[in-house]
Each structure stands twice: as structure tokens, then as C-alpha cells.
Design an enzyme around this catalytic site. Structure first.
Site, PDB file in Angstrom:
ATOM      1  N   SER A 107     -35.209 -20.017  34.980  1.00  0.00           N
ATOM      2  CA  SER A 107     -36.287 -20.058  34.122  1.00  0.00           C
ATOM      3  C   SER A 107     -35.990 -21.152  32.908  1.00  0.00           C
ATOM      4  O   SER A 107     -35.590 -22.213  33.616  1.00  0.00           O
ATOM      5  CB  SER A 107     -36.633 -18.488  33.214  1.00  0.00           C
ATOM      6  OG  SER A 107     -38.037 -18.574  32.683  1.00  0.00           O
ATOM      7  N   ASP A 121     -43.054 -14.984  42.527  1.00  0.00           N
ATOM      8  CA  ASP A 121     -42.830 -15.593  40.991  1.00  0.00           C
ATOM      9  C   ASP A 121     -43.990 -16.605  40.989  1.00  0.00           C
ATOM     10  O   ASP A 121     -44.285 -17.618  41.429  1.00  0.00           O
ATOM     11  CB  ASP A 121     -41.747 -16.534  41.064  1.00  0.00           C
ATOM     12  CG  ASP A 121     -41.432 -17.045  39.639  1.00  0.00           C
ATOM     13  OD1 ASP A 121     -42.394 -17.056  38.854  1.00  0.00           O
ATOM     14  OD2 ASP A 121     -40.280 -17.503  39.290  1.00  0.00           O
ATOM     15  N   HIS A 162     -41.123 -13.487  38.765  1.00  0.00           N
ATOM     16  CA  HIS A 162     -40.312 -14.075  38.175  1.00  0.00           C
ATOM     17  C   HIS A 162     -39.116 -13.443  37.872  1.00  0.00           C
ATOM     18  O   HIS A 162     -37.872 -14.005  37.633  1.00  0.00           O
ATOM     19  CB  HIS A 162     -40.948 -14.863  36.812  1.00  0.00           C
ATOM     20  CG  HIS A 162     -40.258 -15.778  36.124  1.00  0.00           C
ATOM     21  ND1 HIS A 162     -39.598 -16.969  36.735  1.00  0.00           N
ATOM     22  CD2 HIS A 162     -39.889 -15.779  34.914  1.00  0.00           C
ATOM     23  CE1 HIS A 162     -38.969 -17.675  35.962  1.00  0.00           C
ATOM     24  NE2 HIS A 162     -38.780 -16.846  34.687  1.00  0.00           N
TER      25      HIS A 162
END
Lengths: 404, 404
Positions: free
Chosen positions: A172, A338, A371
Site C-alpha cells: 500500500s 483489491d 486490499h
């Protein structure tokens, strides 16, 4: 891994590199301080000085200093990657990847994880004291960017006497930093493991971040960011921001599997605004627990840094140009469900790396976990990360600290 | 269609059916009032009385009363489907579908659109006066459900002297009402056009609604819903809720196409929390304009109604059981990029209708416009809606008011 007694971040100590402990669990974070002679040159044009970076290390640096791995944390993460968190008392946030018998094993690597500049766990950020005024920085803190975070990390790596990192690893916002490391310091990164990330923030992601910021700013306790000197904190606004973000970390399928339309401790609706559904109760908990460990202004600054991130934009719109001539080995990982950093973003990165003749492997992991999958024990992901690091270690001729 | 001078909803008039105007543009809404002798029996167990329903009509009822079409509005819609809005001055919210030369042409159909019970544009809701206390209802207003909304509409249709509706048409929350109409009153609906909706609210959708409610409730001006008697309104919280919802109405692709990472009136970032990106400016506008026309408590009640909606849940978990034996003709429409009510939800509905041997056609429209597509001029959708209504009209032997 044994737990530590939860401690507040006020227990931060400044420790010279040569004094630092090599235990897996640190009683508190190490802090590298940079004085007026070593300002952090920020993208916004400000020279930030003095400043400090709080960090944790695990394992030992080997004789030729070739086994250092930098782990970069995500938006609401921090340096406590593999030890019990001093505020929440929870396990490290990436113990699936970092720890004994894990791909990043402290018996083999010297693992460094630092709180980003702008953060709120010991590194200088908007909740720190502004030395010029003697008050909390608040919104007077300069805007920081992902390249600024990486620039500060490079100063920490210098401070630790390390020239080249064996690997930079992150998911991320941590993946954004990992990518930026190779862009900014191509010769200082041997291997790059970039997970669930992108080379730029999409319009939808900027929209979600703006929503979160507006939720914080709508809280009267935020008071234009001046709450720091008043002993209050915009808990309500930050909790709403966290709830919004949390929805984006999961997938529709994961939410359906975890909660569906199940009621909370009851079978029939209460016909009220109570948290009838389990998913409501879960979200409320995510919001309220977050505000106990995170600073609202820091949340504004770090989301802003992600919004501004655009590697191609810094290279006349040509992503491949950013990676031209690099020798770093890449492993790019995405997760099918995601929707915050969809596979298409990772694929664009892989195409650009291919166009730059970079060495890159790409794994799209099939999962419904969204995610958040990068923080969870997803065996296929852990195996791929391990295999990539193993293979890169061989190519590097890596030796463990004990010569094994 | 000529515009009207914007008027406040205080201009609502109570007009008997026989007095009502048949012009396309009404200077103000009609209101049907129901006294203590005609309570609305709510799912929560409360008998709501007195109450009123504000509505608009377009066109004329034909001699055999067979050309009445009920249009059901979505969460933040209202009765002003095809006339200039009295508060915002904007065109009707569904003039792509309703109007001269459009699939629902007032020269052919008698079109009715009412503000839902719980709403804030003239129908009784939490912003109305509680006759028992002489104060604004606020959170003392009983929780309402989608079946309650439909029950109130059925009372309005009775009041208008209409037995069977030629069609019920709605998108999103309006689609939920359309479906509920056939479930509750199978003999009173000839054709059903259900667009971008579902037979139940998903965990992710409940999560987004809860986020919006928490944003409203986090605003101190909300004050446990008691703002109504104080002359304040939780503008900030409601704006945040609207921003969150608005993101879900668009698709990632639509946001990318509309805004991408384009800056607002500038080329370089300001390194601040100003709305640097166009998408930020757009969201802020959506939030701030919404609060001028919508009541915060109403937003809580209507989102709650959608969360509770679950047709199968009301039929022992068997969706097809809800539609057993119905004669209504269905047209179900979904949009490929709608992630709020994804095609999979419509497909589940179609399968259940098939299992009930219902007559159903299904159109999945390819578009990148997201959930909002149902409100936009998407030619394929408008054509399909028109063809379905045309075909149903032939099957019904429908005659226009003038016998044409």
C-alpha cells in the site's frame, strides 16, 4: 515472539547506532535525530530541521553490511512491524512476513522499519513540537510527499552506516515508498518487493482520502488543526474517516463472508439506529479504536502525501522513464479483490518495468480478502515473497550474520 | 419543458384529486392527507396518524384508469421527477425518462411521483411536526421500511381512485420500492421496471450507509436529532455523508474519465489541503449543495429503510417464494460498472423471477458511468425502458387519455 508491556511513545529513547539492541522485541523505539546541519529537503521547498525518525530494528547487520532490509509501513502503520505495539498491545502489524521462520527472518536479515516523516509514532510530524514556536506544529507543519518520506529514510540508512539495502519491502503506501526508493536511489536497492500498491493515486482514491479529510475537518474539535495545544482531539471526525477507509480495505465479498446481513446479538431488527447489523458494530469499533493510537493531523498529512504520489507525473508522464537503466530486481504483488489498488495498477507498473528492461516478476494472488490481504496470512503471498527474497539473496551471495 | 420559479416546500397545497392540475409543471406539490381514521401501519408496530404524502402528477388518467404509472424515487430524490425543483431550480431528476417524447410521456400516461414517507419534501417525516408534542419529530419519528413506503403509496393510489397501476418504475431505492409493490400488491401492478437495484442491501452497502449516519451523528449540531427545534442543521456531517455516498454512485472509470489527477485551476500542487485536484472540488460541491435541500434526520431514516430491505428475509430466505404466482411483467436493468448494486444482484432477482415462472426480461447495460447511469441519458437504457413499456402497453390494450 514474546509481548512487551504496552508503553506510550513518550518512552522513545535516542540511541546511537552502536548502542542499539538486537533483540527482536524492543522495549521502546530507537530514534535518530538530525540537527540544523542536516535538514530534510522537502518537495514543497521547505528545509525541515531539526527532525527525528523513530525506528525499530530486528536481527543483526552482517559483516559486509549486505543483509539490511527496509520495511516501509502503510498509511496507518508504524515502525512496530514485528513487536507488540506499545500503545495497543497488539502483535506487530506484519508478523506474517517478518519474524522467526518467516520470509523476513531476523536470524538472517537486519530488518529496519521506521515511522514515516509526518507520522505520529515518534518521527517528526504535525503532532510534534515546532521548535520555532514552542507549540505543536499542527497545520504549520510543511506538506510532505512520498519522496520526502523516502529521503528521510535514506538519511536514516546513512545514519546506520548502510550503503546498499538488500531489499525494500512495502504494501500500500509502503509499496509506494518501496517504488520511490528505486526511483530515487536506484543503486542503493538490490531487490524491491512492492505489494498492493500503485505508481500513482487514482481519482477514486483521492476522493476517498478527501472524504476522510473532510470528516476530520468537520469536527469542531479539529479547530483548523490547532487542537494540539488544547488537550482535545477530533475523535469523532477521525473515527468517521477511519470507517470510510476501512470499507475500502475490504472487498464486497469479504464483507459478505464476514458479516453478510447478520444481526448483532439478536435475531430481529430493533427498528432503531443501534448497530443492528454486525457490520455496523465492526465499523464502529474500527473507528473508535483507531483514534486512540493515531493523530488526526498526521492522517491529513499522510493521505495528502499519497494523493500527490505520481511517479510518471514526475517524469514527463512516462512511467518507464523513471526506471530506465535500473538493476533492482522487482517482485510486484497484487490481489484480485483489491479495489483500492487493483491489479490493473500493478500491471501498468510491470509493463513499465518491462519497457525499462528491468528484472521483474509479477504475482496476482487470487483472494476475496481485498486490499487488507497484504496484512493477512495468505499462504500463496507469503510463499511468493519468501521465494523472491531467497532467490534475490542467492543472486546477491547473501551471508547471514553468523556466516551461515 | 418550461421552468418554474423556485419555490420553497412551504408552498405545498392540499388539493383534492378532482381539483388537481394536469399540467406537466406544477407550481407546487399536491398533498394527500390521511387522518386519525386512516393510520399508516408501520413494520415497527406503530400506527402513524395523521400523516401526509406530497406528490406530483403529469398527464391525465384515462377513462378506464388503466394508464397510471407510479415512479418511485431514490434515496435523495423526491416527487419532482419531471418539473423544475422548487428548492434548487434544477430540472426534474428523471427528465431522461419522463416527459414529452420520452418513454414515460405525459400525453400517454398518468404519471404519479410521491415523496416517500420519512422524506423531507412534504411527506411526513422526522422533520415534520409531531402533533402529540407540537415539536419536530426528530428521532421520535418511528423507523420506516421500504414496505412502509409502499404501503403509504398504496394509500395514495387508493386516494386517487386507482385500482391497478399500469406500471411501477424506479431505480436504486426506487427500484426496491418497485419490487416491493409487486411483492405486496401483486394484482395491482401490471408491469414493473426495476433498475439498478437489489432485493436486499449488501453488507458493503450497509457499511457505507452506517458511515454516512455516523458522519451525521458526529456533528455536534445534530444533537441526538434534536436540531429541528433549534434552527440549526448538521450541515457538516451531512455533507460528509453525501460525499461518501457520491463516491459510490460513480465508478472508478467514470471518476478517472471525468477528473483523473487533473488539478483545479492550476498546474502545480499547492502543497496544502486546498482542493488541488478537480475531484476534491467536485466532492466538496456535492456535499455542500446537498445540505441545502435535504434534512439530516431524513437521511438517517431513509438509509436505515434501505438497510432493512430484504425480500427473501421476509419469505423464509427464499426469494422466489416472494414472487410465486405473480402475473406482473418485469424488466430488470443493471449497469456493468455499478458497484453499489452490481449486476450480480439483478441476476439473482432474475433467477428468482424465472424460478417463479414470472415473465421477465433482463438488460445489463454496458457503461462506465456507475450507479448514476440510471439518472443519465444512456440511450440503450432509455430505448430498453421505452420498448418494455410499449410492449406492456400493447399487452394491456392501453388507450391514451384522448383515446389515441
Amino acid at each position: 515472539m514474546t509481548g512487551l508491556t504496552p508503553k506510550s511513545t513518550s518512552a522513545l529513547r535516542t540511541v546511537a547506532p552502536e548502542e542499539r539492541s538486537h533483540e527482536v522485541d524492543h522495549p521502546s523505539s530507537l530514534v535518530a535525530q538530525f540537527g540544523a546541519d542536516k535538514p530534510l529537503k522537502l518537495d514543497c521547498g521547505v528545509d525541515l530541521a531539526p527532525f527525528q525518525i523513530a525506528y525499530q530494528t530486528y536481527g543483526e547487520l552482517n559483516a559486509d553490511k549486505s543483509n539490511a532490509v527496509l520495511v516501509c509501513h502503510a498509511l496507518t502503520g508504524d515502525q512496530h512491524v514485528a513487536n507488540r505495539h506499545p500503545v495497543t498491545g497488539k502483535p506487530g502489524w506484519w508478523e506474517t512476513l517478518v519474524g522467526q521462520g518467516r520470509p523476513l527472518d531476523p536470524s538472517r536479515y537486519f530488518i529496519i522499519c521506521s515511522n514515516v516523516i509526518g507520522g505520529c509514532m515518534g518521527s517528526t510530524g504535525p503532532a510534534s513540537m515546532n521548535p520555532a514556536t514552542g507549540k505543536v506544529w499542527g497545520l504549520d507543519f510543511p506538506i510532505i510527499t512520498i519522496p520526502d518520506m523516502v529521503r528521510a529514510q535514506a538519511m536514516l540508512i546513512d545514519h546506520l552506516g548502510i550503503d546498499t539495502l538488500f531489499a525494500v519491502v512495502g504494501g500500500s503506501m509502503g509499496g509506494m515508498q518501496a517504488l520511490q526508493w528505486t526511483v530515487a536511489y536506484p543503486a542503493r536497492v538490490f531487490a524491491n518487493l512492492a505489494i498492493a500498491c500503485a505508481t500513482r493515486h487514482s481519482a477514486q482514491n483521492i476522493a476517498f482520502h478527501e472524504l476522510g479529510r473532510q470528516a476530520v475537518m468537520a469536527d469542531p474539535d479539529w479547530d483548523h488543526g490547532r487542537y494540539g495545544d488544547k488537550g482535545v482531539h477530533p475523535h469523532r471526525g477521525l473515527a468517521v474517516a477511519r470507517m470510510a477507509a476501512h470499507i475500502t480495505y475490504l472487498s464486497d465479498a469479504a464483507l459478505h463472508r464476514k458479516f453478510g446481513r447478520r444481526m448483532q446479538d439478536r435475531e430481529l431488527p430493533t427498528f432503531s439506529f443501534d448497530a443492528d447489523f454486525q457490520v455496523e458494530s465492526y465499523l464502529r469499533y474500527q473507528g473508535s479504536s483507531f483514534v486512540e493510537r493515531f493523530d488526526a493531523n498526521s492522517y491529513l498529512y499522510l493521505t495528502r502525501a499519497m494523493d500527490y504520489f505520481d511517479i510518471a507525473g514526475d517524469h514527463d508522464g512516462v512511467l518507464a522513464a523513471a526506471f530506465r537503466g535500473i538493476k533492482t530486481r522487482f517482485c510486484v504483488v497484487s490481489f484480485t479483490s483489491d479495489w483500492l489498488f487493483p491489479t490493473s495498477e500493478s500491471r501498468a507498473l510491470v509493463h513499465a518495468l518491462n519497457a525499462s528492461s528491468a528484472r521483474v516478476s509479477f504475482a496476482e494472488i487470487e483472494t476475496d480478502k481485498g486490499h487488507d490481504a497484504f496484512l493477512l496470512d495468505v499462504p500463496e503471498f507469503i510463499d511468493i515473497a519468501g521465494a523472491f527474497l531467497e532467490s534475490a539473496g542467492k543472486a546477491r551471495g547473501l551471508k547471514a550474520p553468523n556466516g551461515g
